[in-house]
Every structure is written in structure tokens, then in C-alpha cells.
Scaffold this motif. Structure first.
Motif, PDB file in Angstrom:
ATOM      1  N   ARG A  86      -9.043   7.290 -11.893  1.00  0.00           N
ATOM      2  CA  ARG A  86      -7.670   6.834 -11.698  1.00  0.00           C
ATOM      3  C   ARG A  86      -7.282   5.738 -12.684  1.00  0.00           C
ATOM      4  O   ARG A  86      -8.084   4.891 -13.032  1.00  0.00           O
ATOM      5  CB  ARG A  86      -7.480   6.315 -10.273  1.00  0.00           C
ATOM      6  CG  ARG A  86      -7.497   7.416  -9.225  1.00  0.00           C
ATOM      7  CD  ARG A  86      -7.254   6.857  -7.844  1.00  0.00           C
ATOM      8  NE  ARG A  86      -7.281   7.930  -6.841  1.00  0.00           N
ATOM      9  CZ  ARG A  86      -7.180   7.728  -5.535  1.00  0.00           C
ATOM     10  NH1 ARG A  86      -7.068   6.489  -5.062  1.00  0.00           N
ATOM     11  NH2 ARG A  86      -7.208   8.753  -4.704  1.00  0.00           N
ATOM     12  N   ARG A 134       1.308   6.126  -7.346  1.00  0.00           N
ATOM     13  CA  ARG A 134       0.193   6.951  -7.819  1.00  0.00           C
ATOM     14  C   ARG A 134       0.563   8.431  -7.821  1.00  0.00           C
ATOM     15  O   ARG A 134       0.231   9.161  -8.756  1.00  0.00           O
ATOM     16  CB  ARG A 134      -1.035   6.717  -6.932  1.00  0.00           C
ATOM     17  CG  ARG A 134      -1.814   5.457  -7.295  1.00  0.00           C
ATOM     18  CD  ARG A 134      -2.942   5.211  -6.340  1.00  0.00           C
ATOM     19  NE  ARG A 134      -3.907   4.261  -6.878  1.00  0.00           N
ATOM     20  CZ  ARG A 134      -4.631   3.440  -6.133  1.00  0.00           C
ATOM     21  NH1 ARG A 134      -4.501   3.451  -4.810  1.00  0.00           N
ATOM     22  NH2 ARG A 134      -5.482   2.614  -6.688  1.00  0.00           N
ATOM     23  N   ARG A 135       1.251   8.853  -6.786  1.00  0.00           N
ATOM     24  CA  ARG A 135       1.638  10.254  -6.717  1.00  0.00           C
ATOM     25  C   ARG A 135       2.579  10.616  -7.865  1.00  0.00           C
ATOM     26  O   ARG A 135       2.428  11.659  -8.507  1.00  0.00           O
ATOM     27  CB  ARG A 135       2.325  10.545  -5.378  1.00  0.00           C
ATOM     28  CG  ARG A 135       2.652  12.022  -5.174  1.00  0.00           C
ATOM     29  CD  ARG A 135       3.393  12.254  -3.883  1.00  0.00           C
ATOM     30  NE  ARG A 135       4.726  11.672  -3.941  1.00  0.00           N
ATOM     31  CZ  ARG A 135       5.570  11.659  -2.920  1.00  0.00           C
ATOM     32  NH1 ARG A 135       5.197  12.143  -1.751  1.00  0.00           N
ATOM     33  NH2 ARG A 135       6.772  11.137  -3.042  1.00  0.00           N
ATOM     34  N   LYS A 136       3.545   9.735  -8.150  1.00  0.00           N
ATOM     35  CA  LYS A 136       4.546  10.052  -9.164  1.00  0.00           C
ATOM     36  C   LYS A 136       3.992  10.037 -10.579  1.00  0.00           C
ATOM     37  O   LYS A 136       4.469  10.778 -11.443  1.00  0.00           O
ATOM     38  CB  LYS A 136       5.737   9.094  -9.036  1.00  0.00           C
ATOM     39  CG  LYS A 136       6.587   9.366  -7.792  1.00  0.00           C
ATOM     40  CD  LYS A 136       7.809   8.465  -7.741  1.00  0.00           C
ATOM     41  CE  LYS A 136       8.662   8.792  -6.534  1.00  0.00           C
ATOM     42  NZ  LYS A 136       9.888   7.940  -6.476  1.00  0.00           N
ATOM     43  N   ASP A 148      -1.652  10.128 -10.425  1.00  0.00           N
ATOM     44  CA  ASP A 148      -2.882   9.329 -10.398  1.00  0.00           C
ATOM     45  C   ASP A 148      -3.602   9.482  -9.063  1.00  0.00           C
ATOM     46  O   ASP A 148      -4.047   8.498  -8.468  1.00  0.00           O
ATOM     47  CB  ASP A 148      -2.523   7.854 -10.634  1.00  0.00           C
ATOM     48  CG  ASP A 148      -3.727   7.030 -11.078  1.00  0.00           C
ATOM     49  OD1 ASP A 148      -4.585   7.570 -11.795  1.00  0.00           O
ATOM     50  OD2 ASP A 148      -3.792   5.845 -10.713  1.00  0.00           O
ATOM     51  N   GLU A 149      -3.721  10.728  -8.609  1.00  0.00           N
ATOM     52  CA  GLU A 149      -4.337  10.955  -7.301  1.00  0.00           C
ATOM     53  C   GLU A 149      -5.649  11.733  -7.407  1.00  0.00           C
ATOM     54  O   GLU A 149      -6.114  12.311  -6.434  1.00  0.00           O
ATOM     55  CB  GLU A 149      -3.363  11.713  -6.388  1.00  0.00           C
ATOM     56  CG  GLU A 149      -2.113  10.918  -6.055  1.00  0.00           C
ATOM     57  CD  GLU A 149      -1.198  11.651  -5.103  1.00  0.00           C
ATOM     58  OE1 GLU A 149      -0.914  11.103  -4.029  1.00  0.00           O
ATOM     59  OE2 GLU A 149      -0.758  12.775  -5.440  1.00  0.00           O
ATOM     60  N   VAL A 201     -11.442   8.953  -7.612  1.00  0.00           N
ATOM     61  CA  VAL A 201     -11.271   7.499  -7.702  1.00  0.00           C
ATOM     62  C   VAL A 201     -11.726   6.954  -9.050  1.00  0.00           C
ATOM     63  O   VAL A 201     -11.070   6.108  -9.656  1.00  0.00           O
ATOM     64  CB  VAL A 201     -12.025   6.798  -6.551  1.00  0.00           C
ATOM     65  CG1 VAL A 201     -12.016   5.291  -6.748  1.00  0.00           C
ATOM     66  CG2 VAL A 201     -11.404   7.172  -5.206  1.00  0.00           C
ATOM     67  N   ASP A 246       0.822  -1.215   0.000  1.00  0.00           N
ATOM     68  CA  ASP A 246       0.000   0.000   0.000  1.00  0.00           C
ATOM     69  C   ASP A 246       0.853   1.262   0.000  1.00  0.00           C
ATOM     70  O   ASP A 246       0.519   2.245  -0.670  1.00  0.00           O
ATOM     71  CB  ASP A 246      -0.942  -0.007   1.203  1.00  0.00           C
ATOM     72  CG  ASP A 246      -1.943  -1.149   1.119  1.00  0.00           C
ATOM     73  OD1 ASP A 246      -2.652  -1.244   0.109  1.00  0.00           O
ATOM     74  OD2 ASP A 246      -1.994  -1.955   2.057  1.00  0.00           O
ATOM     75  N   SER A 289       0.917   4.010  -3.014  1.00  0.00           N
ATOM     76  CA  SER A 289       0.670   5.429  -2.770  1.00  0.00           C
ATOM     77  C   SER A 289       1.721   6.289  -3.455  1.00  0.00           C
ATOM     78  O   SER A 289       1.408   7.282  -4.117  1.00  0.00           O
ATOM     79  CB  SER A 289       0.658   5.696  -1.260  1.00  0.00           C
ATOM     80  OG  SER A 289       0.512   7.075  -1.000  1.00  0.00           O
ATOM     81  N   TRP A 290       3.014   5.885  -3.311  1.00  0.00           N
ATOM     82  CA  TRP A 290       4.081   6.675  -3.935  1.00  0.00           C
ATOM     83  C   TRP A 290       4.008   6.593  -5.450  1.00  0.00           C
ATOM     84  O   TRP A 290       4.249   7.572  -6.148  1.00  0.00           O
ATOM     85  CB  TRP A 290       5.455   6.180  -3.457  1.00  0.00           C
ATOM     86  CG  TRP A 290       5.641   6.218  -1.973  1.00  0.00           C
ATOM     87  CD1 TRP A 290       6.191   5.261  -1.196  1.00  0.00           C
ATOM     88  CD2 TRP A 290       5.253   7.273  -1.082  1.00  0.00           C
ATOM     89  NE1 TRP A 290       6.156   5.642   0.118  1.00  0.00           N
ATOM     90  CE2 TRP A 290       5.605   6.867   0.214  1.00  0.00           C
ATOM     91  CE3 TRP A 290       4.635   8.514  -1.254  1.00  0.00           C
ATOM     92  CZ2 TRP A 290       5.358   7.661   1.333  1.00  0.00           C
ATOM     93  CZ3 TRP A 290       4.381   9.303  -0.131  1.00  0.00           C
ATOM     94  CH2 TRP A 290       4.745   8.877   1.118  1.00  0.00           C
TER      95      TRP A 290
END
Length: 225
Positions: free
Chosen positions: A211, A199-201, A204-205, A208, A192, A196-197
Motif C-alpha cells: 500500500r 484508499r479506495r479512490k 490502495d486496497e 498491506v 479512519d 478508508s474512502w
């Protein structure tokens, strides 16, 4: 033989760990300070850096940050006596590929090392494009909308597992096995946090429903094509 750089200033840990790595067939070089580690990691031909967080001179987090800032894709396995979730997140954000808390079981640590080495040797010549994301396996390069983004090794492997199966649901167990070589990590937050990292890079944040990477509750994740 595969070369490993072990950055650990505690001889009570460095000596037995060096021996264990040697028995596995790795050649081991030990560094005891942050500046020494950074110089050797940037100037050597190592396949893996086992990096203690509490190094003198420059701590492990800063060593990792500087490596990534200089474009190094060297696999990094962090060792730390700090097991708070915040420290775990900070370690991943600094660019570490995996994270083991002290005291650790030697068998577990060696399994993590083997997993990192397996993933590092699996490059191919394929190019995959899904939407505005392009993954070039041979160069281990990812572009989003034509712009190259910097991913840590585990983030890259996670994206590759998902994008290679775009449109399919990939279970958490399959991801843990293919990226970390250990489905027994299912009870940890490792996946998880990396998701999270990632998606941020890749940006993709958003909402929902929009995404690229969808969470399929109770099962896993799907990369929408």
C-alpha cells in the motif's frame, strides 16, 4: 463576506443557526427543500453548504451525491439526527466533508465550520508527484496514473497532508488538527472512515505491504514514496 447556504427545513434549528453564523461574519441563505438546495448550490457562489439529511423533496444524501456528480467542490457539512455508523459512512461516501449529529452543541458546529473555511482558503500553486500520484494544489486536482479522480474536500486535504510529508510518519493528532482543525476528534472514527474512502479512490486496497499509505499502529500514517 463568506457566503453559507443553510439547508434546513426546521425553523427551530435554522433561525438560531443563521444568527450564530451571522455573528461569525458569514452571510447566510436558507433553503428548505432538497430541490431548492440543489439549484442554489449549483447556481450560487457559496463557500459552504450546511446540509440537513432529512430535507423534503430530495434528501440531503441525494443532494450531496448530485452535487459531486456535477463536479461541484463546494464544502459540505452534513447535519443528521441519525447517528448510526452506517449512516455516517453513507454520508461520507456521498461526498460530505464533515458530519455532525443532532442534537449538536453550537460551539462544536461553529468550530467545524471554521475548520472547513480555513482549509478551503489554503490553496497554493504547488504540484507534488509521488510515484504515480500527482497532486495539483491550485486546481485541487489529483491524478492517479494520469487519470483524474474525484475526491471530496476532506479526502483531498487528507491526501495532501500525507503526500506533502511523503516518507514521514504523520501522527493522527497532526492530521486531525490540519484537516479538521480539531485534535479532540481523536476518539471518533472520522479519520479512519475518510482514510478508508481515500484508499479506495486511489486504488490502495491491495496487500498491506504494497500500500502507498501505510498504517503505523499507535502513531499515525505514512505515505510511501
Amino acid at each position: 463576506m463568506t457566503a453559507v447556504l443553510l439547508a434546513e427545513d426546521d425553523e427551530a434549528i435554522a433561525t438560531p443557526l443563521s444568527r450564530a453564523l451571522g455573528r461569525e461574519g458569514y452571510t447566510v441563505t436558507v433553503a428548505q427543500t432538497g430541490p431548492e438546495t440543489l439549484d442554489m448550490a449549483l447556481g450560487g457562489t457559496f463557500s459552504l453548504l450546511i446540509l440537513d439529511l432529512g430535507l423534503p423533496g430530495i434528501d440531503g444524501l441525494e443532494v450531496c451525491r448530485q452535487l459531486r456528480a456535477k463536479g461541484s467542490s463546494l464544502a459540505v457539512l452534513m447535519l443528521t439526527a441519525r447517528t448510526d455508523e452506517v449512516d455516517f459512512v453513507v454520508g461520507l461516501d456521498a461526498g460530505a466533508d464533515d458530519y455532525v449529529g443532532k442534537p449538536f452543541r453550537l460551539a462544536e458546529l461553529m468550530a467545524r465550520v471554521r475548520a472547513l473555511m480555513r482549509r478551503g482558503g489554503n490553496a497554493d500553486d504547488s504540484v507534488v508527484e509521488v510515484g504515480d500520484i500527482r497532486l495539483e494544489a491550485a486546481a485541487r486536482r489529483v491524478l492517479v496514473g494520469g487519470t483524474e479522480i474525484a475526491l471530496a474536500n476532506k479526502e483531498y486535504e487528507l491526501l495532501k497532508v500525507l503526500i506533502d510529508r511523503a516518507g514521514e510518519v504523520v501522527s493522527r493528532d497532526v492530521i486531525l488538527h490540519e484537516v479538521w482543525g480539531d485534535a479532540d476528534l481523536r476518539g471518533s472514527k472520522t479519520l479512519d472512515m475518510h482514510m478508508s474512502w481515500l484508499r479506495r479512490k486511489i486504488g490502495d486496497e491491495g496487500p498491506v505491504a504494497e500500500r502507498r499509505i501505510a498504517t503505523v499502529r499507535g502513531v499515525g500514517f505514512r505515505f510511501n514514496n
